[in-house]
Design a protein around this motif. Sequence first.
Motif, PDB file in Angstrom:
ATOM      1  N   VAL A   1       9.847 -19.436  -4.400  1.00 47.64           N
ATOM      2  CA  VAL A   1       9.488 -20.401  -3.071  1.00 47.64           C
ATOM      3  C   VAL A   1      10.523 -22.250  -2.864  1.00 47.64           C
ATOM      4  CG1 VAL A   1       7.663 -22.635  -2.440  1.00 47.64           C
ATOM      5  CG2 VAL A   1       7.209 -21.199  -3.880  1.00 47.64           C
ATOM      6  N   THR A   2      11.352 -21.923  -1.928  1.00 50.12           N
ATOM      7  CA  THR A   2      12.488 -23.089  -1.357  1.00 50.12           C
ATOM      8  C   THR A   2      11.831 -24.341  -0.379  1.00 50.12           C
ATOM      9  OG1 THR A   2      14.479 -23.075  -0.901  1.00 50.12           O
ATOM     10  CG2 THR A   2      13.041 -21.882   0.171  1.00 50.12           C
ATOM     11  N   ILE A   3      12.707 -25.127  -0.515  1.00 53.76           N
ATOM     12  CA  ILE A   3      12.521 -26.407   0.577  1.00 53.76           C
ATOM     13  C   ILE A   3      14.289 -25.839   1.922  1.00 53.76           C
ATOM     14  CG2 ILE A   3      12.679 -28.582   1.363  1.00 53.76           C
ATOM     15  CD1 ILE A   3      11.111 -29.092  -0.996  1.00 53.76           C
ATOM     16  N   ASN A   4      14.173 -25.985   3.359  1.00 49.82           N
ATOM     17  CA  ASN A   4      15.303 -25.438   3.810  1.00 49.82           C
ATOM     18  C   ASN A   4      14.758 -26.092   5.133  1.00 49.82           C
ATOM     19  OD1 ASN A   4      16.555 -23.698   2.192  1.00 49.82           O
ATOM     20  ND2 ASN A   4      16.080 -21.791   3.315  1.00 49.82           N
ATOM     21  N   ARG A   5      14.161 -26.827   5.268  1.00 53.32           N
ATOM     22  CA  ARG A   5      14.015 -27.699   6.456  1.00 53.32           C
ATOM     23  C   ARG A   5      13.654 -29.169   5.658  1.00 53.32           C
ATOM     24  NH1 ARG A   5      10.123 -26.414  10.365  1.00 53.32           N
ATOM     25  NH2 ARG A   5      12.120 -27.540  12.215  1.00 53.32           N
TER      26      ARG A   5
ATOM     27  N   ARG B   1       0.680  -1.077  -0.094  1.00 51.45           N
ATOM     28  CA  ARG B   1       0.197   0.203   0.238  1.00 51.45           C
ATOM     29  C   ARG B   1       0.580   0.961   0.156  1.00 51.45           C
ATOM     30  NH1 ARG B   1      -2.397  -1.096   4.103  1.00 51.45           N
ATOM     31  NH2 ARG B   1      -1.716  -0.145   5.815  1.00 51.45           N
ATOM     32  N   ASN B   2       2.307   1.632   0.434  1.00 54.73           N
ATOM     33  CA  ASN B   2       2.940   2.618   0.770  1.00 54.73           C
ATOM     34  C   ASN B   2       3.752   2.855  -0.245  1.00 54.73           C
ATOM     35  OD1 ASN B   2       1.521   3.404   3.493  1.00 54.73           O
ATOM     36  ND2 ASN B   2       2.968   1.998   5.042  1.00 54.73           N
ATOM     37  N   TYR B   3       4.142   1.270  -1.136  1.00 54.87           N
ATOM     38  CA  TYR B   3       5.475   2.132  -1.594  1.00 54.87           C
ATOM     39  C   TYR B   3       5.579   0.818  -2.797  1.00 54.87           C
ATOM     40  CZ  TYR B   3       7.527   2.891   3.597  1.00 54.87           C
ATOM     41  OH  TYR B   3       7.750   3.506   4.128  1.00 54.87           O
ATOM     42  N   GLY B   4       3.576   0.784  -3.076  1.00 55.40           N
ATOM     43  CA  GLY B   4       3.842  -0.823  -4.195  1.00 55.40           C
ATOM     44  C   GLY B   4       3.866  -0.206  -5.513  1.00 55.40           C
ATOM     45  N   ARG B   5       3.590   1.283  -5.762  1.00 52.66           N
ATOM     46  CA  ARG B   5       4.086   2.192  -6.598  1.00 52.66           C
ATOM     47  C   ARG B   5       5.511   1.948  -7.575  1.00 52.66           C
ATOM     48  NH1 ARG B   5       0.349   6.891  -7.329  1.00 52.66           N
ATOM     49  NH2 ARG B   5       1.227   7.303  -5.840  1.00 52.66           N
ATOM     50  N   HIS B   6       6.082   2.261  -6.712  1.00 49.64           N
ATOM     51  CA  HIS B   6       7.270   2.214  -6.707  1.00 49.64           C
ATOM     52  C   HIS B   6       8.459   1.327  -7.260  1.00 49.64           C
ATOM     53  CE1 HIS B   6       6.529   6.654  -6.578  1.00 49.64           C
ATOM     54  NE2 HIS B   6       5.952   5.815  -5.519  1.00 49.64           N
ATOM     55  N   MET B   7       7.947   0.088  -6.044  1.00 54.03           N
ATOM     56  CA  MET B   7       8.915  -0.957  -5.842  1.00 54.03           C
ATOM     57  C   MET B   7       7.920  -2.728  -5.876  1.00 54.03           C
ATOM     58  SD  MET B   7       9.704  -0.819  -1.615  1.00 54.03           S
ATOM     59  CE  MET B   7      10.884  -1.659  -2.231  1.00 54.03           C
ATOM     60  N   TRP B   8       8.833  -3.484  -6.032  1.00 47.07           N
ATOM     61  CA  TRP B   8       7.961  -5.074  -6.470  1.00 47.07           C
ATOM     62  C   TRP B   8       8.285  -5.947  -4.203  1.00 47.07           C
ATOM     63  CZ3 TRP B   8      11.974  -6.721 -10.039  1.00 47.07           C
ATOM     64  CH2 TRP B   8      12.201  -6.469 -11.266  1.00 47.07           C
ATOM     65  N   VAL B   9       6.957  -6.051  -4.555  1.00 47.69           N
ATOM     66  CA  VAL B   9       6.641  -7.296  -3.266  1.00 47.69           C
ATOM     67  C   VAL B   9       7.007  -8.681  -3.089  1.00 47.69           C
ATOM     68  CG1 VAL B   9       5.602  -7.079  -0.843  1.00 47.69           C
ATOM     69  CG2 VAL B   9       5.323  -4.844  -1.545  1.00 47.69           C
ATOM     70  N   GLY B  10       7.627  -9.365  -2.788  1.00 51.95           N
ATOM     71  CA  GLY B  10       7.996 -10.619  -2.658  1.00 51.95           C
ATOM     72  C   GLY B  10       7.738 -11.244  -1.279  1.00 51.95           C
ATOM     73  N   LEU B  11       7.208 -12.988  -1.449  1.00 53.17           N
ATOM     74  CA  LEU B  11       7.353 -13.784  -0.575  1.00 53.17           C
ATOM     75  C   LEU B  11       8.757 -14.422  -0.815  1.00 53.17           C
ATOM     76  CD1 LEU B  11       6.904 -14.524   2.285  1.00 53.17           C
ATOM     77  CD2 LEU B  11       4.710 -15.956   1.378  1.00 53.17           C
ATOM     78  N   ARG B  12       9.535 -14.911   0.461  1.00 51.71           N
ATOM     79  CA  ARG B  12      10.640 -16.107   0.619  1.00 51.71           C
ATOM     80  C   ARG B  12       9.627 -16.929   1.309  1.00 51.71           C
ATOM     81  NH1 ARG B  12      15.128 -18.645  -0.642  1.00 51.71           N
ATOM     82  NH2 ARG B  12      16.616 -18.788   0.911  1.00 51.71           N
ATOM     83  N   MET B  13       9.079 -18.258   0.503  1.00 55.05           N
ATOM     84  CA  MET B  13       8.378 -18.989   1.722  1.00 55.05           C
ATOM     85  C   MET B  13       8.663 -20.861   1.410  1.00 55.05           C
ATOM     86  SD  MET B  13       4.942 -19.248  -0.116  1.00 55.05           S
ATOM     87  CE  MET B  13       4.785 -21.062   0.306  1.00 55.05           C
ATOM     88  N   PRO B  14       8.817 -21.965   2.082  1.00 57.13           N
ATOM     89  CA  PRO B  14       8.425 -22.966   2.180  1.00 57.13           C
ATOM     90  C   PRO B  14       7.879 -23.592   0.948  1.00 57.13           C
ATOM     91  CG  PRO B  14       7.517 -22.144   3.832  1.00 57.13           C
ATOM     92  CD  PRO B  14       7.978 -21.513   3.582  1.00 57.13           C
ATOM     93  N   ALA B  15       8.233 -24.874   0.566  1.00 56.02           N
ATOM     94  CA  ALA B  15       6.897 -25.642  -0.387  1.00 56.02           C
ATOM     95  C   ALA B  15       6.234 -26.391   0.728  1.00 56.02           C
ATOM     96  CB  ALA B  15       7.791 -25.698  -1.977  1.00 56.02           C
ATOM     97  N   VAL B  16       7.201 -27.127   1.676  1.00 56.71           N
ATOM     98  CA  VAL B  16       7.279 -28.046   2.346  1.00 56.71           C
ATOM     99  C   VAL B  16       8.118 -27.448   3.743  1.00 56.71           C
ATOM    100  CG1 VAL B  16       8.069 -29.924   1.224  1.00 56.71           C
ATOM    101  CG2 VAL B  16       5.930 -29.624   2.450  1.00 56.71           C
TER     102      VAL B  16
END
Length: 301
Positions: free
Chosen positions: A219-223, A175-190
């Motif tokens: 999307v990664t698997i680190n554990r 909401r604050n900066y989305g017009r100027h930059m990307w927003v992403g999530l680094r998350m586990p697949a499982v």
Amino acid sequence: MADLFTPLQVAGRQLRNRIVMAPAPSGLAGSDGFCHSALVSYYERRAKADVGLIVPEPMLVCEPSIPTRHLGIWHDCFVPALRRLSAAAHAFGSRIVFLLEVLLADIATPRLVESYVQGAWRALAAGADGVFISVADGGLLAMTIAANQQASNGRQIPITERILPLLTIIEQIRRNYGRHMWVGLRMPAVELVADGLTHQDARLIARRAVAAGAQFLDVTINRYSPDVARFPGWTIPLVASIHRIASEAVVIGSGQLSDPWLADAAIQDGSVDLVMLCTALRLLPEWPQLARRMLGTVSVK
């Protein structure tokens, strides 16, 4: 049909290819948190070698409670050096996003959202193309969504409640900066450990994160337990499952994809949009140029 070297347009910015550098420690960060010239040179070499998207090692949005080697973004004083890092990547045509992180016990939960939003503002001031939030690499946010979280009365907290702080962070940054930059999530697949997040949990996290405003899903698997078989491309089927239910986002896959033909195939068959490399780019910064020559030779024949 897209391949490893097909450009990708995302929200008005273009990635020159589908190659992403993983946020692995470089070994060059100091305990003061500043991005020194050796670090800038390290990432600049990968940009010069045609990496499409660079994700530097995690940047802490809160001052660590004990001395540790890190990159800091918890104070305005870090911005000038980080601006040099962004400029070095952009000078050779790469895009760069900052991975924001909070170590365990470094902040009270009520201040968590504010710290991430301030970190995103500093990333924007430093010229980054975007920010990623991680729940895959440990840290306070990863602990918050962990499957074994219980309320004070012993009640198991459902995943829909555990992810609320994460969704609030994504929503406010977008909401604050989305017009100027990307927003992403680094998350586990499982999480392939006892009491770890399930793949169904991951699919829910992905859907909710995209609805909150995430444009990228790394999307990664680190554990995983020691007996889990790992081989080139071992994570891709699970990442592709996330991709199918979150197709609005740009999905990044990883998992021993250093073979150029394997990385290219993961793009061409639609399993992922981008491929993330760790060891390959650390040991061989010129991997993208080598891959282009190898794949180009095959296509000519």
